[in-house]
Design an enzyme around this catalytic site. Structure first.
Site, mmCIF file in Angstrom:
data_model
loop_
_atom_site.group_PDB
_atom_site.id
_atom_site.type_symbol
_atom_site.label_atom_id
_atom_site.label_comp_id
_atom_site.label_asym_id
_atom_site.label_seq_id
_atom_site.Cartn_x
_atom_site.Cartn_y
_atom_site.Cartn_z
ATOM 1 C CE LYS A 1 9.550 -12.668 -13.166
ATOM 2 N NZ LYS A 1 10.303 -12.186 -14.305
ATOM 3 C CG ASN B 1 -0.136 -0.066 2.522
ATOM 4 O OD1 ASN B 1 0.591 0.861 2.834
ATOM 5 N ND2 ASN B 1 -0.255 -1.157 3.265
#
Ligand SMILES: Cc1cc2nc3c(=O)[nH]c(=O)nc-3n(C[C@H](O)[C@H](O)[C@H](O)COP(=O)(O)O)c2cc1C
Length: 388
Positions: free
Chosen positions: A278, A198
């Site tokens: 990944k 955030n």
């Protein structure tokens, strides 16, 4: 400021510039040994004042007049020699005479070889001074001028400046109090290179930490990944990344704290299945990621905290600000909540300003709204929490 004959004196012109830039006036006393390490003319030019030395004073009785004039007396660097003299009341030069004539707060920044610092005599002298209420600031660890690495390095000019501000701060009502603060965002990793987060920058938490530290508190800050450096302050900084790491760090430090300020923007969710490799984009037009709820750190602290520990939370809200904040305050057993409308312009994430409403647990105590710079708001929050 007193400067003594240690090699770290070469850093003091930088400090003098910072002090002048901060709008302070400065008078400097040099010991004879200090003249070997820093040129009086450099200091004169930077301070805009004549430098006081053994044979350079008029009939002004400088050791008395200078110290009556000063709001704070700083000795940096302070040699083992001068430290010992001050501890034993010896006043055989202009600097040590000024120290014994002074009544303002005295800040001493020792700097010396690590064996000199560790020497029993030096340590006993520091103890004597500390017991007398004189602030002897721990030197840093690191590379020393003598070529070895160890404890004895003078603090950096930026750190010294902050200690000066701390000494000059008008109230010291958090002395001997311990303040634990969480700040910044968390990073909830999906795979080794991607995370959910955030926009929190840790500014409100940092402002709360600074304001508490200026008031004399011992401060520990548990911080998510942020872009600024808390290190110039005398805080202990514990760096974490995820909500789970933050919870662990908070639990570990909880019993230490008198006040706990939860100013971090902790992620509510983390990846249900962290991918150790990944995640590849090939062959996937849509990617669905399952999330699990993170523990509620404030609520955990609310359950665990002792009777006399004060828990202060922040509630970032976008609607029904007061109602939502009051509900959180009760559910999480907080003592105070700061309701924060993050949808307002110039408020909330990543800006220097904020508008918050302080809501105490006790409904007989009044709610207050603070608006302005986060640093100013932090001072007002502490003013109110301490007075309540
Ligand atoms: C090259 C050199 C470097 C020195 N560095 C230090 C030092 O970093 N810290 C210290 O306590 N003494 C240091 N000293 C020893 C002091 O200069 C010496 O004790 C002197 O008497 C201190 O006087 P003053 O405290 O009046 O300034 C150093 C001496 C020399 C020759």
């Amino acid at each position: 400021m007193g400067i003594t004959g240690g090699i770290a004196a070469y850093k003091i012109p930088g400090l003098v510039r910072l002090i002048k830039k901060a709008g302070c006036e400065i008078e400097i006393i040099l010991t004879e040994a200090a003249k070997n390490f820093v040129a009086p003319m450099t200091l004169e030019t930077l301070s805009g004042r004549k430098i006081w030395t053994e044979n350079n004073f008029d009939f002004n009785i400088p050791h008395v007049n200078l110290t009556q004039w000063a709001n704070v007396f700083v000795i940096a660097p302070c040699t083992a020699n001068t430290l010992a003299k001050i501890a034993h009341g010896i006043s055989d030069n202009l600097l040590t005479s000024a120290v014994i004539a002074s009544t303002c707060p005295l800040l001493i920044f020792p700097a010396m070889n690590e064996n000199m610092y560790a020497n029993k005599a030096t340590q006993e002298n520091i103890k004597i001074l500390s017991e007398r209420g004189i602030k002897v600031i721990n030197p840093a660890e690191g590379e020393l001028a003598c070529g070895v690495s160890g404890k004895g390095r003078m603090n950096e000019p930026e750190e010294i400046l902050l200690e000066i501000f701390r000494a000059l701060y008008p109230v010291h009502d958090l002395v001997n109090k311990k303040v634990l603060i969480t700040a910044g965002p968390t990073h909830e990793y999906l795979d080794p290179v991607r995370f959910i987060s955030n926009p929190s920058t840790g500014k409100m938490g940092a402002a709360m930490a600074r304001a508490a530290w200026y008031r004399g508190a011992e401060v520990k800050i548990i911080s998510g990944p942020v872009n600024f450096n808390f290190n110039s302050y005398g805080f202990e900084v514990i760096k974490i990344k995820s909500a789970l790491e933050m919870l662990e760090a908070v639990k570990k430090n909880l019993s230490w704290a008198d006040f706990i300020v939860k100013a971090a923007a902790v992620g509510d969710y983390r990846a249900k299945n962290f991918s150790p490799q990944k995640i590849k984009r090939e062959g996937k037009n849509d990617l669905v990621i399952e999330l699990s709820q993170n523990p509620d750190i404030s609520a955990e602290v609310g359950k665990l905290k002792r009777e006399n520990q004060i828990l202060i939370g922040f509630a970032a809200e976008t609607q029904n600000i007061s109602e939502n904040a009051r509900e959180k305050l009760a559910r999480k057993n907080l003592d105070y909540i700061l309701a924060n409308d993050v949808s307002e312009k110039n408020s909330g994430f990543a800006v220097d300003t904020n508008t918050v409403k302080l809501i105490p647990k006790d409904i007989n105590k009044t709610e207050k709204i603070f608006s302005g710079l986060k640093d100013d708001i932090a001072c007002e929050i502490w003013d109110n929490v301490i007075s309540l």
